[in-house]
Design a protein around this motif. Structure first.
Motif, short mmCIF file in Angstrom:
data_model
loop_
_atom_site.label_atom_id
_atom_site.label_comp_id
_atom_site.label_asym_id
_atom_site.label_seq_id
_atom_site.Cartn_x
_atom_site.Cartn_y
_atom_site.Cartn_z
N VAL A 56 6.08 -37.14 25.09
CA VAL A 56 6.76 -35.84 25.13
C VAL A 56 8.04 -35.92 24.30
O VAL A 56 8.81 -36.87 24.43
CB VAL A 56 7.11 -35.46 26.59
N TYR A 57 8.24 -34.93 23.45
CA TYR A 57 9.45 -34.86 22.64
C TYR A 57 10.02 -33.45 22.69
O TYR A 57 9.33 -32.50 23.01
CB TYR A 57 9.18 -35.29 21.19
N ASP A 58 11.28 -33.34 22.41
CA ASP A 58 11.99 -32.06 22.37
C ASP A 58 11.90 -31.51 20.95
O ASP A 58 12.37 -32.15 20.00
CB ASP A 58 13.45 -32.31 22.77
N VAL A 59 11.29 -30.34 20.77
CA VAL A 59 11.11 -29.78 19.43
C VAL A 59 12.44 -29.43 18.76
O VAL A 59 12.48 -29.18 17.56
CB VAL A 59 10.18 -28.53 19.43
N ASN A 60 13.51 -29.43 19.53
CA ASN A 60 14.83 -29.10 19.00
C ASN A 60 15.68 -30.33 18.71
O ASN A 60 16.84 -30.22 18.34
CB ASN A 60 15.59 -28.22 20.01
N ASN A 61 15.11 -31.52 18.93
CA ASN A 61 15.88 -32.75 18.80
C ASN A 61 15.07 -33.78 18.03
O ASN A 61 14.13 -34.38 18.56
CB ASN A 61 16.24 -33.27 20.20
N ARG A 62 15.44 -33.99 16.79
CA ARG A 62 14.69 -34.87 15.89
C ARG A 62 14.57 -36.30 16.43
O ARG A 62 13.54 -36.94 16.30
CB ARG A 62 15.37 -34.90 14.52
N SER A 63 15.60 -36.82 17.05
CA SER A 63 15.55 -38.22 17.51
C SER A 63 14.49 -38.43 18.58
O SER A 63 13.90 -39.52 18.66
CB SER A 63 16.92 -38.68 17.99
N THR A 64 14.21 -37.43 19.40
CA THR A 64 13.19 -37.61 20.43
C THR A 64 11.80 -37.74 19.80
O THR A 64 10.97 -38.49 20.29
CB THR A 64 13.19 -36.46 21.46
N PHE A 65 11.58 -37.03 18.71
CA PHE A 65 10.31 -37.16 18.00
C PHE A 65 10.21 -38.53 17.32
O PHE A 65 9.18 -39.19 17.37
CB PHE A 65 10.15 -36.05 16.95
N GLU A 66 11.30 -38.96 16.72
CA GLU A 66 11.30 -40.27 16.07
C GLU A 66 11.05 -41.38 17.08
O GLU A 66 10.40 -42.37 16.77
CB GLU A 66 12.61 -40.47 15.31
N ASN A 67 11.53 -41.22 18.30
CA ASN A 67 11.26 -42.20 19.35
C ASN A 67 9.79 -42.24 19.72
O ASN A 67 9.27 -43.29 20.11
CB ASN A 67 12.09 -41.90 20.60
N CYS A 68 9.10 -41.12 19.59
CA CYS A 68 7.66 -41.10 19.88
C CYS A 68 6.90 -42.05 18.97
O CYS A 68 5.90 -42.63 19.38
CB CYS A 68 7.10 -39.68 19.72
N GLU A 69 7.37 -42.23 17.75
CA GLU A 69 6.72 -43.16 16.84
C GLU A 69 6.75 -44.57 17.40
O GLU A 69 5.76 -45.29 17.35
CB GLU A 69 7.37 -43.09 15.45
N TYR A 70 7.88 -44.97 17.96
CA TYR A 70 7.98 -46.30 18.59
C TYR A 70 7.04 -46.40 19.77
O TYR A 70 6.29 -47.36 19.90
CB TYR A 70 9.42 -46.59 19.05
N TRP A 71 7.07 -45.41 20.67
CA TRP A 71 6.26 -45.47 21.89
C TRP A 71 4.78 -45.44 21.56
O TRP A 71 3.98 -46.11 22.21
CB TRP A 71 6.64 -44.32 22.84
N LEU A 72 4.39 -44.69 20.54
CA LEU A 72 3.00 -44.64 20.13
C LEU A 72 2.54 -46.01 19.62
O LEU A 72 1.49 -46.51 20.01
CB LEU A 72 2.78 -43.58 19.06
N GLN A 73 3.33 -46.61 18.76
CA GLN A 73 2.98 -47.92 18.22
C GLN A 73 2.91 -48.96 19.35
O GLN A 73 1.99 -49.78 19.40
CB GLN A 73 4.00 -48.36 17.17
#
Length: 87
Positions: free
Chosen positions: A30-47
């Motif tokens: 889950v990421y916040d569409v208004n906060n770029r860093s939360t999406f970038e963290n998803c890349e770590y969690w996915l990997q």
């Protein structure tokens, strides 16, 4: 039976979460569409998930907080197309 773990992306849970991935059949990222860093963290969690989870596990990516940018699309930092490219 389902277990949901909400780590809020906090670093202190990184070692614990990998142990849970071993038995997981899927994950919600889950990421916040208004906060770029939360999406970038998803890349770590996915990997991290892909490293230890079962090969046929399901991953669901969820864009959260979309209601905060309704009426002002300039606040939204990610579009669905960008999110799909992550998976």
């Amino acid at each position: 039976r389902a277990q949901l773990w909400d780590t809020a992306g906090q670093e202190r849970y990184r070692s614990v979460v990998k142990q849970q991935y071993l038995r997981a059949h899927g994950a919600f990222l889950v990421y916040d569409v208004n906060n770029r860093s939360t999406f970038e963290n998803c890349e770590y969690w996915l990997q991290s998930f892909k490293e230890v989870a079962q090969e046929n596990s399901t991953i669901i990516l969820v864009g959260n907080q979309i209601d905060r940018c309704q009426g002002n699309e300039s606040l939204r930092q990610f579009r669905r197309k960008r999110a799909k490219s992550l998976l």
